[in-house]
Design an enzyme around this catalytic site. Structure first.
Site, PDB file in Angstrom:
ATOM      1  N   THR A   1      38.044  37.740  64.919  1.00 26.18           N
ATOM      2  CA  THR A   1      38.665  36.564  65.529  1.00 26.18           C
ATOM      3  C   THR A   1      40.188  36.693  65.584  1.00 26.18           C
ATOM      4  O   THR A   1      40.783  37.379  64.753  1.00 26.18           O
ATOM      5  CB  THR A   1      38.303  35.319  64.691  1.00 26.18           C
ATOM      6  OG1 THR A   1      39.102  34.220  65.104  1.00 26.18           O
ATOM      7  CG2 THR A   1      38.547  35.535  63.205  1.00 26.18           C
ATOM      8  N   ASP A   2      40.778  35.970  66.531  1.00 29.31           N
ATOM      9  CA  ASP A   2      42.247  35.939  66.592  1.00 29.31           C
ATOM     10  C   ASP A   2      42.839  35.127  65.437  1.00 29.31           C
ATOM     11  O   ASP A   2      44.044  35.174  65.198  1.00 29.31           O
ATOM     12  CB  ASP A   2      42.724  35.372  67.934  1.00 29.31           C
ATOM     13  CG  ASP A   2      42.264  33.953  68.207  1.00 29.31           C
ATOM     14  OD1 ASP A   2      41.573  33.366  67.365  1.00 29.31           O
ATOM     15  OD2 ASP A   2      42.611  33.423  69.289  1.00 29.31           O
ATOM     16  N   GLU A   3      41.995  34.386  64.722  1.00 28.71           N
ATOM     17  CA  GLU A   3      42.531  33.536  63.645  1.00 28.71           C
ATOM     18  C   GLU A   3      43.108  34.364  62.501  1.00 28.71           C
ATOM     19  O   GLU A   3      43.857  33.835  61.675  1.00 28.71           O
ATOM     20  CB  GLU A   3      41.449  32.598  63.107  1.00 28.71           C
ATOM     21  CG  GLU A   3      40.990  31.637  64.169  1.00 28.71           C
ATOM     22  CD  GLU A   3      40.446  30.327  63.641  1.00 28.71           C
ATOM     23  OE1 GLU A   3      40.670  30.001  62.464  1.00 28.71           O
ATOM     24  OE2 GLU A   3      39.795  29.635  64.425  1.00 28.71           O
TER      25      GLU A   3
ATOM     26  N   TYR B   1      38.359  30.443  56.117  1.00 29.83           N
ATOM     27  CA  TYR B   1      37.567  31.183  57.112  1.00 29.83           C
ATOM     28  C   TYR B   1      38.351  32.383  57.633  1.00 29.83           C
ATOM     29  O   TYR B   1      37.863  33.522  57.630  1.00 29.83           O
ATOM     30  CB  TYR B   1      37.177  30.250  58.280  1.00 29.83           C
ATOM     31  CG  TYR B   1      36.833  31.018  59.544  1.00 29.83           C
ATOM     32  CD1 TYR B   1      35.702  31.820  59.593  1.00 29.83           C
ATOM     33  CD2 TYR B   1      37.663  30.951  60.665  1.00 29.83           C
ATOM     34  CE1 TYR B   1      35.396  32.551  60.742  1.00 29.83           C
ATOM     35  CE2 TYR B   1      37.363  31.665  61.813  1.00 29.83           C
ATOM     36  CZ  TYR B   1      36.235  32.473  61.843  1.00 29.83           C
ATOM     37  OH  TYR B   1      35.940  33.194  62.969  1.00 29.83           O
TER      38      TYR B   1
END
Ligand code: DAU
Length: 368
Positions: free
Chosen positions: A134-136, A160
């Protein structure tokens, strides 16, 4: 012919990818390994269950033995690793499962791949471990900053995102240390069919149809870069087929929107759909659109998410140049198609709304 293991294939992106891969590689053996947690849904795979090349294994990545068993008995040569706990709000409330599934589970899978592929005689297809991330992991962007690139330093905000960052590091370490043939893709916010209605877009669609408030965190000014699930499938497949082992590819939609704008677009699409089809008013009598009211009347600003990342945006130039990735889906068309999918597949999401796990979660959201 490839022997493919798709972890988390009963979840949103995993199910989309399972359909995508089987439709294009009909001779491949495809094994879905899924723990069927609250977000896993076997009915999302109903269309492929009868395919003799498909097998569903109910298993948990946290069980190292179960992972080794399925890898060995199926003699897997391609792992596509989607399985993860993915919802930021849940990770804030209860981070434990994020560490055990996303970090320990990923490690179990890496270890099983390493042991199976170590000293393996050469075959037509080289083994590959593709990790979906993910880009997170990159943290938040300020309004004036350029989008994240593959060289952006990791700065995860939520438990997360931190668990996904840790998993990415393990995947890289297995490549650097043991030569495991890995690739990683880091995607922006995805939407489309089969998405569990805890995420913004399906939650808003279902609340619009039921006439329930549309909760917008803070001022609704957070920015997300939206990518349709079909484009995500293409990006992952390209990373597997053309990506270089050891490399990471960002998959973004080049489609930054404030949450308020995204929600307003959905409201307009629902109003248009009801205006064009009187049967919808009879099916969903509590929707504002069924009662000559505008759907935007349901927009409700609620307290912000703790540590809420203000903006994500992903630079996909590397995937474009090196893989030929082109996220072609127009956002409004993608939202319309997604709304149509939820309108056509009401039993799929009604079963979720009737599930006690969803009921208790949504009740807790509104009692804060
Ligand atoms: O960027 C990729 C990530 O996108 C994935 O790695 C995550 O698994 C996925 O959950 C998603 O993360 P977000 O937190 O951005 O997605 P979510 O749909 O939860 O929220 C999108 C935006 O909408 C975010 O700014 C929070 C906001 N939001 C969300 C919900 C559920 C609201 O304002 N109200 C809501 O009820």
């Amino acid at each position: 012919m490839r022997r493919v293991l798709i972890t988390g294939g009963a979840g949103f992106l995993g199910a989309n990818f399972t359909h995508y891969w089987l439709a294009r590689h009909s001779g491949d053996r495809v094994v879905v390994f899924d723990a069927l947690t609250y977000a896993g849904n076997r009915t999302s795979l109903a269309a492929v269950e009868a395919n003799p090349n498909f097998r569903f294994v109910h298993g948990d990545l946290r069980n190292a033995e179960a992972v080794e068993t399925v890898m060995g008995e199926e003699d897997i040569d391609l792992v596509v690793h989607f399985a993860a706990e993915t919802h930021v709000d849940r990770s804030i409330d209860d981070p434990d499962a994020f560490v055990t599934t996303n970090v320990v589970g990923t490690h179990n899978l890496l270890r099983a791949a390493r042991s199976l592929w170590h000293n393996r005689p050469a075959r037509d297809t080289a083994p590959r471990f593709h990790h979906v991330s993910t880009d997170e992991v990159y943290g938040a962007l300020r309004p004036e900053e350029p989008p994240f690139t593959e060289a952006t330093a990791y700065a995860p905000s939520s438990p997360y995102a931190a668990s996904k960052a840790a998993a990415d590091h393990l995947v890289r370490a297995y490549h650097r240390t043991y030569g495991l043939p890995t690739t990683i893709s880091n995607c922006s916010n995805c939407f489309g069919p089969y998405q569990y209605p805890e995420k913004l877009i399906p939650l808003v669609i279902i609340h619009l149809l039921g006439g329930r408030p549309l909760p917008l965190y803070g001022d609704g000014g957070q920015v997300r870069d939206w990518l349709h699930a079909a484009d995500h499938c293409r990006g992952v497949a390209l990373a597997i087929e053309r990506g270089v082992p050891g490399q990471t590819y960002n998959l973004g939609g080049a489609n930054e929107r404030r949450n308020l704008e995204t929600v307003r677009m959905l409201c307009n699409l629902v109003d248009e759909a009801f205006a064009g089809d009187p049967a919808l008013g009879r099916r969903f009598p509590d929707a504002p659109a069924a009662n000559r009211k505008e759907s935007t009347s349901l927009i409700t600003f609620v307290p912000d998410r703790p540590g809420h990342d203000r903006r994500y945006a992903v630079e996909a130039a590397k995937a474009r140049c090196e893989l030929g990735f082109d996220p072609g889906m127009d956002f409004n068309a993608g939202l319309r198609e997604t709304l149509d999918w939820y309108l056509t597949n009401e039993p799929w999401w009604n079963a979720i709304l009737d599930d006690d796990r969803y009921r208790s979660w949504i009740a807790a959201q509104y009692s804060r």
